[in-house]
Design a protein around this motif. Structure first.
Motif, short mmCIF file in Angstrom:
data_model
loop_
_atom_site.label_atom_id
_atom_site.label_comp_id
_atom_site.label_asym_id
_atom_site.label_seq_id
_atom_site.Cartn_x
_atom_site.Cartn_y
_atom_site.Cartn_z
N GLU A 88 22.91 147.45 34.28
CA GLU A 88 22.79 148.77 33.65
C GLU A 88 21.45 148.93 32.92
O GLU A 88 20.82 149.98 32.99
N ASP A 89 21.04 147.87 32.24
CA ASP A 89 19.76 147.89 31.53
C ASP A 89 18.60 148.07 32.51
O ASP A 89 17.69 148.87 32.26
N SER A 90 18.66 147.36 33.64
CA SER A 90 17.58 147.43 34.65
C SER A 90 17.52 148.81 35.30
O SER A 90 16.43 149.35 35.51
N ILE A 91 18.68 149.39 35.60
CA ILE A 91 18.70 150.72 36.22
C ILE A 91 18.21 151.78 35.23
O ILE A 91 17.46 152.69 35.61
N SER A 92 18.59 151.65 33.96
CA SER A 92 18.13 152.61 32.94
C SER A 92 16.62 152.58 32.81
O SER A 92 15.97 153.63 32.71
N LYS A 93 16.04 151.37 32.80
CA LYS A 93 14.57 151.24 32.72
C LYS A 93 13.91 151.88 33.94
O LYS A 93 12.85 152.49 33.84
N LEU A 94 14.56 151.70 35.08
CA LEU A 94 14.04 152.24 36.34
C LEU A 94 13.93 153.76 36.27
O LEU A 94 12.92 154.35 36.65
N PHE A 125 14.89 143.19 42.05
CA PHE A 125 15.99 142.80 41.15
C PHE A 125 17.27 142.73 41.97
O PHE A 125 17.53 143.58 42.81
N LEU A 126 18.09 141.71 41.70
CA LEU A 126 19.38 141.58 42.36
C LEU A 126 20.44 141.24 41.32
O LEU A 126 20.26 140.32 40.52
N GLY A 127 21.54 141.99 41.33
CA GLY A 127 22.63 141.74 40.40
C GLY A 127 23.97 141.70 41.10
O GLY A 127 24.13 142.25 42.20
N HIS A 128 24.92 141.03 40.47
CA HIS A 128 26.29 140.92 41.00
C HIS A 128 27.21 141.74 40.11
O HIS A 128 27.51 141.35 38.98
N ILE A 129 27.63 142.90 40.61
CA ILE A 129 28.47 143.80 39.83
C ILE A 129 29.80 143.16 39.50
O ILE A 129 30.36 143.32 38.42
N GLY A 130 30.30 142.39 40.45
CA GLY A 130 31.62 141.76 40.31
C GLY A 130 32.35 141.86 41.62
O GLY A 130 32.07 142.74 42.44
N GLY A 131 33.30 140.94 41.86
CA GLY A 131 34.02 140.94 43.13
C GLY A 131 33.06 140.82 44.29
O GLY A 131 32.20 139.93 44.30
N ASP A 132 33.15 141.74 45.26
CA ASP A 132 32.29 141.67 46.45
C ASP A 132 31.22 142.77 46.43
O ASP A 132 30.72 143.17 47.48
N SER A 172 19.86 160.08 34.72
CA SER A 172 20.77 159.15 34.07
C SER A 172 21.31 158.13 35.05
O SER A 172 21.34 158.37 36.27
N ILE A 173 21.74 157.00 34.51
CA ILE A 173 22.31 155.93 35.33
C ILE A 173 23.60 156.40 36.01
O ILE A 173 23.90 156.01 37.15
N TYR A 174 24.34 157.27 35.36
CA TYR A 174 25.61 157.75 35.90
C TYR A 174 25.39 158.61 37.14
O TYR A 174 26.12 158.52 38.13
N GLU A 175 24.36 159.43 37.10
CA GLU A 175 24.01 160.29 38.23
C GLU A 175 23.62 159.44 39.44
O GLU A 175 24.04 159.69 40.57
#
Length: 582
Positions: A418-424, A475-482, A553-556
């Motif tokens: 979330e931090d990385s996407i917000s900065k983006l 950047f690569l992140g693991h949201i969770g699960g698959d 916004s990150i949500y959009e």
């Protein structure tokens, strides 16, 4: 002496000056401390002498009432919306002349709200009766005033005063702030106060900031506000933060946010460098001796030329081992330090990653292991990094990364994503976000067990990482699960997606047994508990670019990615293999 003091008070031969208190997050002024100065041609220009003598001659209340009136009157002329901090000695609270309501009358006269006034209780005077003291403090609070405890770290019963008063602000004394960069003990004390303040909704103000390195350290620790000669000296006017200081504060905070979730391999050594003073090679050994003795926390001194080229270093221990010999003192003390400096110190470029510097450090000779690391920028001296600071910061970065990483893949988790996407979104660079999802992972997990499911997740992570790491600043992140998310700069994602899909599809069947591989599917129960055939796993990649749409916004952004992922999964199911959709 008392006659002179009485004349000064009766003639109101006093003046008010104001020192700004600034936010250590934005650099903006949040308020001013009102200070009193006596006549220029008198010893009473020194406020400590002024107030000490007033106590001795029973003139404290007369002086206090005058100082407070002068400060409020002078402040009202500026029509400022900032806070006004005024000092109050606990001794005045038990003075027989003490009058409740006096301050409110002055404020009303000059049209200033009590909400703007902060009473600074100086801790240099002992408080004999906390019962009486608290009665007065509670009275002030009930009138809308806020309370600050001043000079914390030097006075009487510091923690007791804080516990009894429950102040809105805690002002750390200059004695704790000076040289905090080089003093780990002071640093630990201030850190504990910041932690306490954040828990109790109190704000910390650091007094007496005079060095840039100390300013940076206080920002790193998380101190809320600061004042001192580095920011601005007390003046008759309400001064704003100088642009250069404001820029330093903002840049430091930006840097901290930028590297908040970075590993030491992604942080340049210059980010943690201390911009210590350096000396010329012509400096005499006796001058260096004075420098070392005046500040025991300095363990080394860089030697640079007049145009800031690095020539060498003199470490504290080496210096005294040479001049401390039988004839060393008489031989060296009047001679220049270049005769005894180490002309081959460890010099690294500002942009060298911290982990690389760590490897260089541990490969040094044992007798040089703890010598300062010298940092250069554009081939000129920039600062130094003590080895202990490198170790502390490396551990700090790695622990922080681990704290917010997925335990299975070691990739950054949701907080960092979330931090990385917000900065983006806030940045001005073009980007592409890739949202990865495994199709039919749950049936595989149910059939083959969670250990094999974990193997699939680790494999998927390694395939994506192998290809995205070829893109600069990816950047690569693991949201969770698959679910995984990757970010690359620019809009060239087609080849990347195809390469990932090709490698995934070529290898995924190896995780199935021969029979399932031959059939091209596995049998498992669906959500309605009915048996169903599920194909060999595939990968869906939803690709979102800021090419034709500007995200706010990150949500959009994530909402669009989720919609595209849904369409991509439908398409993947239709063609029964991996696919991507831009």
């Amino acid at each position: 002496m008392s006659d002179e003091l009485r004349r000064i008070i009766s003639n109101n031969n006093l003046r008010s000056v104001f020192q700004p208190i600034v936010s250590l997050q934005t650099g903006d002024v949040i308020g001013y401390e009102a200070l009193t100065r006596g006549p220029v041609d008198s010893k009473y220009i020194n406020p400590e002498i002024l107030f000490d003598d007033a106590k001795t001659h029973d003139l404290l209340w007369d002086l206090e009432i005058l100082c407070r009136s002068n400060a409020i009157k002078a402040y009202s002329k500026f029509i400022s919306d900032k806070l006004l901090f005024v000092n109050i000695d606990p001794a005045v609270l038990k003075d027989e002349h003490f009058i409740k309501g006096f301050t409110k009358e002055i404020l009303t006269e000059h049209n200033i709200s009590p909400m703007s006034l902060i009473f600074e209780i100086t801790e240099k005077t002992s408080i004999d009766s906390y019962k009486n003291f608290n009665e007065v403090i509670n009275y002030y609070k009930s009138q809308g005033y806020k309370i600050a405890i001043d000079d914390v770290g030097t006075g009487y019963s510091g923690l007791t005063t804080i516990a009894k008063t429950r102040p809105n602000y805690i002002k750390m004394d200059m004695s704790l702030i000076t040289n905090v960069t080089r003093d780990s003990f002071k640093k630990a004390i201030i850190k504990s106060f910041v932690e306490f303040a954040n828990t109790t909704n109190t704000k910390i103000i650091a007094e007496g900031i005079e060095e840039v390195s100390d300013l940076y350290t206080l920002i790193e620790i998380g101190v809320h506000y600061g004042q001192g000669f580095l920011i601005n000296k007390p003046a008759a006017d309400l001064l704003e933060t100088p642009e250069i200081i404001k820029k330093r504060i903002v840049d430091k905070n930006t840097s901290l946010k930028k590297y908040r979730f970075s590993s030491s391999s992604n942080v340049e050594i210059g980010v943690i460098a201390r911009q210590d003073y350096s000396v010329l090679p012509t400096t005499t050994c006796s001058e260096l001796d004075k420098l070392f003795k005046s500040n025991p926390n300095i363990k080394g001194m860089p030697i640079v030329s007049s145009n800031n080229l690095i020539l060498g270093i003199v470490m504290h221990s080496n210096f005294y081992s040479k001049v401390g010999t039988q004839y060393g003192w008489s031989i060296y003390m009047k001679r220049p330090i270049h005769l005894i400096m180490d002309s081959n110190p460890l010099i690294v470029d500002y942009y060298t990653p911290m982990d690389k510097v760590s490897k260089i450090v541990i490969s040094r000779e044992e007798d040089k292991l703890y010598d300062y690391i010298i940092v250069e920028k554009d081939s000129r001296y920039y600062g130094i990094v003590p080895v202990i600071s490198l170790l502390e910061k490396t551990m700090e970065f790695e622990v922080n990364v681990a704290k917010y990483s997925n335990p299975l893949t070691g990739l950054p988790g949701n907080v960092v994503i979330e931090d990385s996407i917000s900065k983006l979104i806030l940045g001005d660079k073009k980007f592409t976000l890739l949202y990865f999802d495994l199709n039919d992972f749950k049936p595989f997990n149910d059939t083959y067990g969670f250990e094999n499911g974990d193997r699939i997740l680790s494999f998927t992570a390694s395939v994506i990482q192998k290809h995205t790491c070829l893109y600069k600043n990816s950047f690569l992140g693991h949201i969770g699960g698959d679910d995984f998310v990757a970010i690359i700069q620019g809009h060239d994602a087609s080849n990347l997606c195809q390469d990932i899909i090709n490698e995934f599809d070529d290898n995924i069947s190896n995780f199935y047994n021969e029979e399932d591989k031959k059939n091209g599917y596995i049998q498992s129960f669906n959500r309605n508990n009915n048996e169903e055939n599920y194909p060999i796993m595939s990968l869906s990649i939803a690709v979102v670019m800021d090419k034709d749409k500007s995200y706010t916004s990150i949500y959009e952004l994530t909402e669009d990615a989720a919609k595209i992922k849904k369409k991509c999964k439908v398409e993947s199911k239709k063609i029964m293999k991996s696919c991507f959709l831009i």
